[in-house]
Motif scaffolding. Structure first.
Motif, PDB file in Angstrom:
ATOM      1  N   TYR A   1      -5.422   2.619  -0.226  1.00 54.00           N
ATOM      2  CA  TYR A   1      -6.312   1.527  -0.950  1.00 54.00           C
ATOM      3  C   TYR A   1      -6.856   2.118  -2.084  1.00 54.00           C
ATOM      4  O   TYR A   1      -7.027   1.469  -3.260  1.00 54.00           O
TER       5      TYR A   1
ATOM      6  N   TYR B   1      -5.455  -4.222   2.283  1.00 50.91           N
ATOM      7  CA  TYR B   1      -6.559  -3.452   2.895  1.00 50.91           C
ATOM      8  C   TYR B   1      -7.317  -3.962   4.078  1.00 50.91           C
ATOM      9  O   TYR B   1      -7.673  -3.500   5.241  1.00 50.91           O
TER      10      TYR B   1
ATOM     11  N   THR C   1      -6.167  -5.481  -2.182  1.00 51.55           N
ATOM     12  CA  THR C   1      -7.191  -5.769  -1.161  1.00 51.55           C
ATOM     13  C   THR C   1      -6.969  -6.549  -0.062  1.00 51.55           C
ATOM     14  O   THR C   1      -7.590  -6.351   1.120  1.00 51.55           O
TER      15      THR C   1
ATOM     16  N   LEU D   1       0.804  -1.146  -0.070  1.00 55.20           N
ATOM     17  CA  LEU D   1       0.157   0.003  -0.024  1.00 55.20           C
ATOM     18  C   LEU D   1       0.807   1.249   0.020  1.00 55.20           C
ATOM     19  O   LEU D   1       0.281   2.474  -0.325  1.00 55.20           O
TER      20      LEU D   1
END
Length: 368
Positions: A54, A83, A80, A39
């Motif tokens: 994200y 996150y 994903t 990220l």
């Protein structure tokens, strides 16, 4: 001094085994994916920073946006997964201590659901607006009504940015028993009235389709209040509006309604406020600190006489520009003077006259 073999082994264990254990733990933590690196955030990143990262990367790597890049889907899933773990306090603690290995049995999510909570739609349903074919199909497919919802936001949220969770109860089309009329259209029907005489009349013709019903489902949407957003600005969610039984749902839009602030007034990217000072401060000067929208302090100094209505400008202390957050507006401060109440004695009047060195003078003018 000479130590025995037994003492040497005991000393070696005390000194080196703890270090080996730490190395093994570190190897375990970093044996899987580094979600922080994926990220692009620090290990002490806040939930708001993680959500913002994200949202940016999910848009970048979504497979629908990268049909010719086979690696995009893997990157999208990595983003994903990162996150999901880092926004869950329990999973994040486990990950920080044991790495991805400690979460093997606790990774249950649908990537399209996570993506949909930020943008609406999902895999195959999110329209990025690229390519003529998608636009052409969109015109042909009937769509449900667009829904616009007012969302009250504070000036602080518009200054720093924030994520607001909104529970959305959305009617969803579900299969039902039986058949229903669908794709109805008007066709011209020819009727023979007699020899050589015909009449054409419009007639509604429908197909038979499987029956459906609308069921309300709760969904949590993540509305991002971006720094510098303006009053009345809209934040869209694709396909989260009213459903259409023979087509696609419409869009849902949240319209930002800026709430009144007790200290600051916003005009464009500039902020305005009033500060009331005493007559003593107005004459002698003063120093003070003004608490800004993100709680940082703005230092205000006056070493000269401040008259009622005097205004100063603090450059770079206004709102962030929406298109370029590095550009900040100005803060304008207008001073009001609180004059003392009551009456002065004759001696006090003489003292004031002597200090101010002014004579009595009145001037009439048009101040409008």
């Amino acid at each position: 001094p000479v130590c025995t073999h037994k003492q040497f082994v005991h000393m070696w264990i005390q000194r080196f085994v703890p270090a080996v254990v730490l190395l093994l733990q570190a190897a375990l933590v970093y044996s899987g994916r580094d979600f922080y690196e994926i990220l692009g955030v620090s290990r002490d990143a806040s939930t708001k920073e993680i959500k913002r990262a994200y949202r940016k990367l999910a848009m970048k790597y979504h497979p629908d946006k990268n049909p010719d890049d086979p690696s995009a889907e893997e990157k999208f899933r990595d983003v994903t997964d990162a996150y999901e773990v880092l926004t869950d306090e329990g999973k994040r603690q486990t990950y920080d201590q044991y790495g991805e290995e400690g979460l093997k049995d606790n990774m249950h999510h649908d990537a399209s659901d996570v993506f949909g909570s930020f943008f609406g739609g999902g895999f195959g349903g999110f329209k990025f607006g690229f390519g003529g074919d998608d636009m052409h199909r969109e015109k042909e497919i009937p769509r449900g009504a667009e829904v616009v919802v007012d969302l009250s936001v504070t000036l602080e949220e518009l200054y720093t940015g924030e994520f607001i969770e909104v529970a959305r109860y959305k009617p969803v089309v579900k299969p039902a028993s039986g058949k229903r009329k669908c794709n109805c259209r008007t066709e011209m029907k020819t009727v023979q009235l007699g020899p050589g005489s015909f009449q054409m009349s419009p007639q509604q013709v429908c197909d038979q389709c499987p029956n459906v019903k609308l069921v309300n489902e709760e969904k949590t949407l993540e509305v991002e209040i971006e720094p510098g957003m303006r009053d009345g600005q809209e934040y869209p969610f694709v396909a989260e509006g009213e459903p259409h039984v023979d087509g696609e749902p419409g869009d849902l839009k949240f319209r930002m309604i800026q709430m009144r602030h007790p200290v600051f007034e916003r005009k464009g990217d500039d902020l305005y406020t009033n500060i009331t000072i005493s007559l003593l401060d107005a004459l002698n000067g003063f120093e003070m600190e003004l608490t800004h929208l993100d709680n940082h302090k703005v230092k205000i100094e006056r070493d000269k006489i401040t008259w009622p209505g005097a205004r100063i400008r603090k450059k770079g202390e206004g709102m962030p520009n929406y298109e370029n957050n590095n550009a900040l507006g100005s803060l304008y401060i207008t001073f009001d003077v609180d004059f003392p109440k009551g009456n002065l004695s004759e001696e006090e009047k003489e003292a004031v006259t002597k200090v101010l060195k002014q004579s009595s003078k009145q001037t009439a003018y048009n101040g409008l």
